[in-house]
Design a protein around this motif. Sequence first.
Motif, short mmCIF file in Angstrom:
data_model
loop_
_atom_site.label_atom_id
_atom_site.label_comp_id
_atom_site.label_asym_id
_atom_site.label_seq_id
_atom_site.Cartn_x
_atom_site.Cartn_y
_atom_site.Cartn_z
N PHE A 157 4.96 1.35 -14.93
CA PHE A 157 6.25 0.76 -15.26
C PHE A 157 6.77 -0.12 -14.12
CE2 PHE A 157 10.80 0.60 -16.23
CZ PHE A 157 10.72 0.22 -17.57
N THR A 158 6.30 0.10 -12.90
CA THR A 158 6.67 -0.80 -11.81
C THR A 158 6.19 -2.21 -12.13
OG1 THR A 158 6.61 0.94 -10.14
CG2 THR A 158 6.35 -1.30 -9.35
N ASN A 159 5.00 -2.32 -12.70
CA ASN A 159 4.50 -3.63 -13.11
C ASN A 159 5.33 -4.20 -14.25
OD1 ASN A 159 2.32 -4.87 -15.35
ND2 ASN A 159 2.24 -5.78 -13.31
N ILE A 160 5.74 -3.35 -15.19
CA ILE A 160 6.59 -3.82 -16.30
C ILE A 160 7.92 -4.33 -15.75
CG2 ILE A 160 7.80 -3.12 -18.40
CD1 ILE A 160 4.74 -3.30 -18.66
N ALA A 161 8.48 -3.61 -14.78
CA ALA A 161 9.75 -4.04 -14.18
C ALA A 161 9.59 -5.39 -13.49
CB ALA A 161 10.24 -2.98 -13.17
N ALA A 162 8.46 -5.59 -12.81
CA ALA A 162 8.22 -6.87 -12.14
C ALA A 162 8.13 -8.00 -13.16
CB ALA A 162 6.94 -6.79 -11.31
N GLN A 163 7.45 -7.76 -14.26
CA GLN A 163 7.37 -8.79 -15.29
C GLN A 163 8.74 -9.06 -15.91
OE1 GLN A 163 3.93 -9.04 -17.91
NE2 GLN A 163 3.01 -7.29 -16.88
N MET A 164 9.53 -8.02 -16.11
CA MET A 164 10.88 -8.22 -16.64
C MET A 164 11.70 -9.07 -15.68
SD MET A 164 11.31 -6.98 -19.64
CE MET A 164 13.03 -7.43 -19.57
N ARG A 165 11.54 -8.86 -14.37
CA ARG A 165 12.32 -9.63 -13.39
C ARG A 165 11.99 -11.11 -13.50
NH1 ARG A 165 15.77 -11.43 -11.59
NH2 ARG A 165 17.16 -10.93 -9.89
N LEU A 166 10.72 -11.42 -13.81
CA LEU A 166 10.34 -12.82 -14.00
C LEU A 166 11.01 -13.40 -15.23
CD1 LEU A 166 6.52 -12.72 -13.13
CD2 LEU A 166 8.43 -13.44 -11.67
N VAL A 167 11.15 -12.59 -16.27
CA VAL A 167 11.79 -13.08 -17.49
C VAL A 167 13.27 -13.35 -17.26
CG1 VAL A 167 12.27 -12.58 -19.91
CG2 VAL A 167 10.11 -11.84 -18.91
N PHE A 168 13.93 -12.51 -16.45
CA PHE A 168 15.36 -12.71 -16.17
C PHE A 168 15.64 -14.11 -15.64
CE2 PHE A 168 16.26 -7.92 -15.22
CZ PHE A 168 16.13 -7.65 -16.56
N ALA A 169 14.66 -14.67 -14.93
CA ALA A 169 14.87 -15.96 -14.27
C ALA A 169 15.09 -17.10 -15.27
CB ALA A 169 13.69 -16.30 -13.36
N VAL A 170 14.81 -16.88 -16.56
CA VAL A 170 15.01 -17.95 -17.54
C VAL A 170 16.50 -18.14 -17.85
CG1 VAL A 170 12.75 -17.51 -18.57
CG2 VAL A 170 14.80 -16.53 -19.64
N ALA A 171 17.34 -17.16 -17.49
CA ALA A 171 18.77 -17.26 -17.79
C ALA A 171 19.42 -18.31 -16.89
CB ALA A 171 19.45 -15.92 -17.60
N PRO A 172 19.98 -19.39 -17.46
CA PRO A 172 20.62 -20.41 -16.63
C PRO A 172 21.93 -19.92 -16.01
CG PRO A 172 20.95 -20.91 -18.95
CD PRO A 172 20.01 -19.75 -18.88
#
Length: 225
Positions: A157-172
């Motif tokens: 899940f640490t890897n899942i959290a890291a991938q989620m953090r990358l997705v957050f960056a799409v928010a302007p």
Amino acid sequence: MSNLPPQHASEGLSLADQVAHELREDIIGGRLLSGMALVEADLVNRYNASRNTVREALHQLGREGLATYVRNKGVMVRRLGVAEVRDLFLVRRTLEIQAILGSKPLREYQSDRMLDAIEAAELARDREDWQAFGTHSLRFHQHIVGLLRSPLLDAFFTNIAAQMRLVFAVAPDEENFQRPWLERDHEIHDLLAAGHRQAAAEGMNRYLDDSEHALLDLLSHPTRA
């Protein structure tokens, strides 16, 4: 140069594993964002590691879906799309809801960890540090998965959290995207603390549905605030 956490040596991790861990934590912490270059020479100097060690760490991040090779640019932090986001939320529902439904009465140390993450998110909100806010929210969800008491699932899940953090960056507008989740994290904790596992699971399911829809909408309309 970064100092690698000494505890990892005692856990028997190789130097490449330690470098990969540090890079993964930089992603979760919002210090490495999608599209950023992972320059081998810079990482060699930063970690005082050999080129082979750094290459092995980058290959590991590639296998985990956190880095990718781009022709004429080298290794870069990966950008995730719609299919990857849907898959991430499938995994999150499977793990987080099962963790809640299968949990035993919340122990004090488990509650404290969740509340510490919530308090850190509140402090980040007060500082208007929305990058840190998103990181602490992810920490809260890591503690939810921790209810399964599985080191293997914690690592996964640490890897899942890291991938989620990358997705957050799409928010302007990170504030508008991040702010609503804090109250819902607190509500899920309070339901768990009161022993209302079913209600907490239902709250988590709604939370993940709403978060997925919001992120998919941002990916479909990247200029939308």
